[in-house]
Design a protein around this motif. Structure first.
Motif, PDB file in Angstrom:
ATOM      1  N   ASP A  95      -1.915   7.680   4.352  1.00 26.69           N
ATOM      2  CA  ASP A  95      -1.312   6.383   4.659  1.00 26.69           C
ATOM      3  C   ASP A  95      -1.618   6.016   6.108  1.00 26.69           C
ATOM      4  O   ASP A  95      -1.051   6.603   7.026  1.00 26.69           O
ATOM      5  N   GLU A  96      -2.540   5.089   6.308  1.00 29.56           N
ATOM      6  CA  GLU A  96      -2.988   4.669   7.651  1.00 29.56           C
ATOM      7  C   GLU A  96      -3.298   5.885   8.528  1.00 29.56           C
ATOM      8  O   GLU A  96      -2.778   6.003   9.654  1.00 29.56           O
ATOM      9  N   PHE A 128      -0.053  11.228   6.979  1.00 34.11           N
ATOM     10  CA  PHE A 128       0.641  10.037   7.478  1.00 34.11           C
ATOM     11  C   PHE A 128       0.062   9.597   8.818  1.00 34.11           C
ATOM     12  O   PHE A 128      -0.521  10.401   9.542  1.00 34.11           O
ATOM     13  N   GLN A 129       0.289   8.356   9.155  1.00 32.66           N
ATOM     14  CA  GLN A 129      -0.203   7.832  10.424  1.00 32.66           C
ATOM     15  C   GLN A 129       0.333   8.648  11.603  1.00 32.66           C
ATOM     16  O   GLN A 129      -0.408   8.999  12.513  1.00 32.66           O
ATOM     17  N   ALA A 159      -5.079   4.663   2.262  1.00 31.34           N
ATOM     18  CA  ALA A 159      -4.505   3.342   2.522  1.00 31.34           C
ATOM     19  C   ALA A 159      -4.776   2.987   3.970  1.00 31.34           C
ATOM     20  O   ALA A 159      -4.418   3.744   4.876  1.00 31.34           O
ATOM     21  N   THR A 160      -5.426   1.859   4.187  1.00 29.35           N
ATOM     22  CA  THR A 160      -5.758   1.467   5.563  1.00 29.35           C
ATOM     23  C   THR A 160      -5.972  -0.033   5.668  1.00 29.35           C
ATOM     24  O   THR A 160      -6.458  -0.659   4.730  1.00 29.35           O
ATOM     25  N   LEU A 163       1.369   4.333  -2.891  1.00 27.82           N
ATOM     26  CA  LEU A 163       1.220   5.782  -2.665  1.00 27.82           C
ATOM     27  C   LEU A 163       2.503   6.523  -3.031  1.00 27.82           C
ATOM     28  O   LEU A 163       2.459   7.611  -3.606  1.00 27.82           O
ATOM     29  N   LYS A 164       3.639   5.922  -2.706  1.00 30.49           N
ATOM     30  CA  LYS A 164       4.921   6.584  -2.984  1.00 30.49           C
ATOM     31  C   LYS A 164       5.191   6.706  -4.477  1.00 30.49           C
ATOM     32  O   LYS A 164       5.920   7.604  -4.909  1.00 30.49           O
ATOM     33  N   LEU A 185      -3.721  11.891  -0.417  1.00 30.40           N
ATOM     34  CA  LEU A 185      -3.219  10.528  -0.218  1.00 30.40           C
ATOM     35  C   LEU A 185      -2.996  10.352   1.274  1.00 30.40           C
ATOM     36  O   LEU A 185      -2.222  11.098   1.870  1.00 30.40           O
ATOM     37  N   MET A 221      -0.539  15.057   1.390  1.00 30.18           N
ATOM     38  CA  MET A 221      -0.198  13.753   1.965  1.00 30.18           C
ATOM     39  C   MET A 221      -0.425  13.747   3.470  1.00 30.18           C
ATOM     40  O   MET A 221      -0.045  14.691   4.165  1.00 30.18           O
ATOM     41  N   LYS A 235       0.818  -1.219   0.000  1.00 26.77           N
ATOM     42  CA  LYS A 235       0.000   0.000   0.000  1.00 26.77           C
ATOM     43  C   LYS A 235       0.852   1.270   0.000  1.00 26.77           C
ATOM     44  O   LYS A 235       0.639   2.163  -0.814  1.00 26.77           O
ATOM     45  N   SER A 236       1.806   1.342   0.930  1.00 21.60           N
ATOM     46  CA  SER A 236       2.652   2.542   0.996  1.00 21.60           C
ATOM     47  C   SER A 236       3.462   2.704  -0.283  1.00 21.60           C
ATOM     48  O   SER A 236       3.650   3.827  -0.771  1.00 21.60           O
TER      49      SER A 236
END
Ligand code: ADP
Ligand code: ADP
Length: 220
Positions: A162-163, A85-86, A193-194, A45-46, A160, A83, A41-42
């Protein structure tokens, strides 16, 4: 907004993180990207934000093939993408205002515009009046909102995440999801993304599933 054509990614150690992944996300669409930890997933996204390059295949963002764009053009892509991020990547020693203003400062906005936009962004995430706080003074949910304000402050075409709810309890996670939905309603494309199945089941959206680097059939 996003189109992957037969995209593979092999990391330098030889690990194949993505295998012939094809999908597209329309402008204004909102989707989950799910799959177990390590599914890729990451990495996916990257490839969109050009933090990594594909080993094979083509990645299009906003009509442009970003798979092989010149290094000097990467900032033009990134400024259209917000973006999240978690662990929100906030600068702990700077105020909420400074954290959210950062993308605008980098782009050279005027002092006046920065004031106006940061304040509008903080309003939108429900943090009006918290601009002089430092991140450690805020709750986890509030810190994530600062991260979201920073991601949307220069009006990106695409978010985007990410978690984004990885460190939050279910109720706060729902609040964050509702924020993404609100931005989606005003036309922003959103890809989250999760592996939080509770979140995915609570609010239905198109769901893209990665399984060991391969894109599975969409699950509904
Ligand atoms: P996910 O986000 O679904 O957990 P990732 O995209 O982070 O998956 O990782 C997919 C696989 O690629 C993992 O096995 C991970 O160890 C590997 N990987 C990720 N980044 C790198 C890297 N920079 N170098 C080597 N392997 C990596
Ligand atoms: P202005 O267009 O005068 O800057 P807006 O109220 O339209 O004022 O926007 C102010 C802030 O609201 C922006 O800086 C941004 O944080 C957020 N915003 C507005 N529209 C969008 C959008 N479509 N996508 C993401 N963020 C947005």
């Amino acid at each position: 907004m996003i189109r992957f054509e037969q995209v593979s990614k092999v990391y330098s150690g030889g690990f194949q993180a993505l295998q012939k992944v094809s999908f597209h996300l329309e402008k204004g669409e909102m989707a989950y990207l799910t799959g177990h930890s390590g599914a890729g997933k990451s990495t996916l996204l990257k490839l969109i934000s050009v933090m990594e390059r594909p080993s094979d295949g083509q990645v299009y963002f906003n009509g442009r093939n970003v798979s092989r764009i010149a290094r000097r053009d990467i900032p033009f892509v990134r400024r259209r993408i917000g973006m999240i991020f978690q662990d929100h990547h906030l600068i702990q020693g700077r105020t909420v205002f400074d954290n959210v203003a950062l993308p605008l400062v980098i782009e050279g906005y005027s002092h006046h515009d920065i004031q106006r936009r940061v304040s509008a962004a903080l309003d939108k995430v429900g943090l009006h009046g918290k601009d002089r706080y430092f991140p450690p003074m805020l709750s986890g949910g509030e810190q994530q909102r600062v991260g979201i304000a920073r991601a949307i402050v220069n009006k990106p075409l695409l978010l985007l995440a990410d978690e984004p709810t990885g460190n939050l309890d279910p109720e706060l996670s729902m609040d964050i999801l509702r924020l993404f939905e609100a931005f989606n309603r005003v036309g922003v494309s959103v890809l989250i993304a999760t592996h939080d199945t509770g979140l995915i089941n609570s609010q239905r959206h198109r769901t893209l599933r990665l399984n060991a680097g391969r894109m599975q059939e969409e699950v509904v």
